[in-house]
Enzyme design. Sequence first.
Site, mmCIF file in Angstrom:
data_model
loop_
_atom_site.group_PDB
_atom_site.id
_atom_site.type_symbol
_atom_site.label_atom_id
_atom_site.label_comp_id
_atom_site.label_asym_id
_atom_site.label_seq_id
_atom_site.Cartn_x
_atom_site.Cartn_y
_atom_site.Cartn_z
ATOM 1 N N TYR A 85 2.837 1.913 8.757
ATOM 2 C CA TYR A 85 3.027 2.048 7.313
ATOM 3 C C TYR A 85 1.923 2.943 6.759
ATOM 4 C CZ TYR A 85 6.428 -1.792 7.507
ATOM 5 O OH TYR A 85 7.518 -2.580 7.780
ATOM 6 N N GLU A 86 2.223 3.658 5.672
ATOM 7 C CA GLU A 86 1.287 4.683 5.192
ATOM 8 C C GLU A 86 -0.005 4.110 4.621
ATOM 9 O OE1 GLU A 86 3.918 6.750 2.671
ATOM 10 O OE2 GLU A 86 3.766 5.333 1.033
ATOM 11 N N SER A 87 -0.073 2.792 4.469
ATOM 12 C CA SER A 87 -1.320 2.166 4.056
ATOM 13 C C SER A 87 -2.365 2.207 5.167
ATOM 14 C CB SER A 87 -1.056 0.718 3.654
ATOM 15 O OG SER A 87 -0.373 0.044 4.691
ATOM 16 N N GLY A 88 -1.974 2.716 6.336
ATOM 17 C CA GLY A 88 -2.933 2.820 7.432
ATOM 18 C C GLY A 88 -2.807 1.709 8.460
#
Lengths: 270, 254
Positions: free
Chosen positions: B53-56
């Site tokens: 996920y792009e939150s890392g």
Amino acid sequence: MAEIVSLQEGIRTLLNNGDTVALEGFTHLIPMAAGHEIIRQGFKNLTVVRLTPDLICDQLIGMGCVSKLVFSWGGNPGVGSLHRFRDAIENGWPSKLEIDEHSHAGLTNRFVAGASGLPFAVMRGYKGTGLEKYSPTVAPITCPFTGEELVAVAAVNPDLSVIHAQRADRKGNVQLWGITGIQKEAVLSGKKSLVTVEEIVDELKPHPGDVVLPSWLVTAVAEVPGGSKPSYAAGYYQRDNDFYIAWDEISRDKDRFLAWIEQNVLKGDG
Amino acid sequence: MVEQLQYTSDEMMSIAAARQLKDGQVCFIGIGLPSKAANLARRLHAPNLTMIYESGTLGAKPTVLPLSIGDGELAETADAVVSVPEIFNYLLQPGRIDVGFLGAAQIDKFANLNSTVIGDYKTPKVRLPGAGGAPEIAGACKDVIIMLRQSTKSFVDQIPFITSVGYGSGAQDRAKLGLRGGGPSIVITDLGILEPDPFTKELVLTQVHPNVEIATVVKNKTGWDLRVAEEIKVTEPPSKEELEAIRSLKSAGK
């Protein structure tokens, strides 16, 4: 060395009308309480920089604090639209909102350039999109070594960067963990920085995956327990998902929104 | 006699999308429909799917469907949590991700996506959330899988804003633009599956879900003159196991 201040004092002394202010915390450690203090002190004409302007930006925009928003995703995560953000763009209420819109990768690199003391960052991105056409801070650049055409994004150096973290020690060294997002770059790109923390402790104990910002990199630290509510702070409290869902209804109607702000922000200290 | 299983068109869409993910792949996931399908795949045939996920959060293994890409459980269950500069610059940009899994509000015949505005950009009729990570996911992943519900409002001849590039205006555009990922290979909807023509890259209807009429998809559910493959397949209906898995997925905050 960071100065330990109250939230009220920190915002009053570090922020000015017309400033560019970054409020960061990528879906975690969102500086909600600091945003509320900005509303309470009635700041105007701010340029707010935030990758994911969620509820806090919706509130700042709806209260007329923001004249320009620099962002990359403006929604209520998992719920839908930000109605105050939409109302400002679609109908100019309460005032016209200028935007400089990016992708996450692009705005991230603007912070990286700002933190690195460079005028721009180079990346692969934006090509063929409408964002490239409309944003004044995206431009093509040719690699001097290979001749390849890449994209440059302008550095962002906020007048003030605000983040929320789990804790700081009494010297103002700051520690955060969990999803650490773009917070370090936000602080390092800022001309000044304010970090709100869940608690100030005698000694910072190491935590897996933590980011430590030494005191000399931070302008001021304020102890604000619950400073990210209704979002969350790993190790302290969970995200109040029900409130995010409820915000959809609260923010849809102007009067209900204003009444909510009056009751929960202007009268309180949250 | 075979038992007739009841299911919704949304369940069929998520199951058809989940089937596209292979075990062992590394997949960059958008929230919403893609997240549901990827979590379903991980519970079925792809237990070793690495979800990013792009939150890392790398290799997240949530027990409930996240409400946001930043849900705490994604970080708590991840193999590693990295910063946002790291995920976009070090992991996505060099082409390390197998599959980008995207949704959108609108798509055109070359699989370009719009999640920015309906109407004019400067004076939009509807302001949508915007790009997030999608433009670079669409540009850099080795493969891109798209899923969205199909109607004449979502499948339009001209999208008002290109948020993420599929094939631009045709087969040559990705190379011209310097996009190094492979581009979209498949679009899964609640009605069927579309795939780009190997030569022109225009989307072609190649599969319909059970009980969906091809004529309905073409005439009533697509805003352009949709091409239909000469040999069109019918999707295998959901199995009991697939339906049980999708119905056991609980959402955070719901």
